[in-house]
Scaffold this motif. Structure first.
Motif: not given
Length: 103
Positions: A15-25
């Motif tokens: 969940f943390w990895w997906l959230r960080a990836r979405a914020e970067a995008r």
């Protein structure tokens, strides 16, 4: 019990990895949008050709100023909406004190 904690840690990590990836995008999208906006001219060709809109004094319809009929400082959408000149002049001379307002 240990299996549940490990599973919970894995789920939270994903969940943390997906959230960080979405914020970067999202940040990349905003930066790209800002770059494109800075490269565009301030007033686009559509803005340069835009015409001022006016409102018909009779019916309230908005239309481009170039298509409106201007008469005595007011704008009308068609000739039939122009006030009758005999009524307009006769209504002001009756001493009622009106400022040209219609009844």
């Amino acid at each position: 019990m240990a299996r549940i904690l490990i599973l919970l840690a894995v789920v939270l990590g994903v969940f943390w990895w997906l959230r960080a990836r979405a914020e970067a995008r999202l940040a990349e999208h905003r930066a790209r949008h800002a770059r494109e906006a800075s490269q565009r001219p301030a007033a686009g060709p559509a803005d340069a050709d835009a015409e001022r809109m006016v409102q018909c004094a009779q019916c309230g319809v908005h239309l481009p100023q170039g298509e409106a009929i201007a008469w005595r400082g007011l704008h009308y959408c068609r000739r039939s909406h122009l006030p009758d000149e005999s009524q307009a002049e006769g209504g002001n001379g009756n001493g009622s004190g009106s400022s040209g307002a219609r009844p």
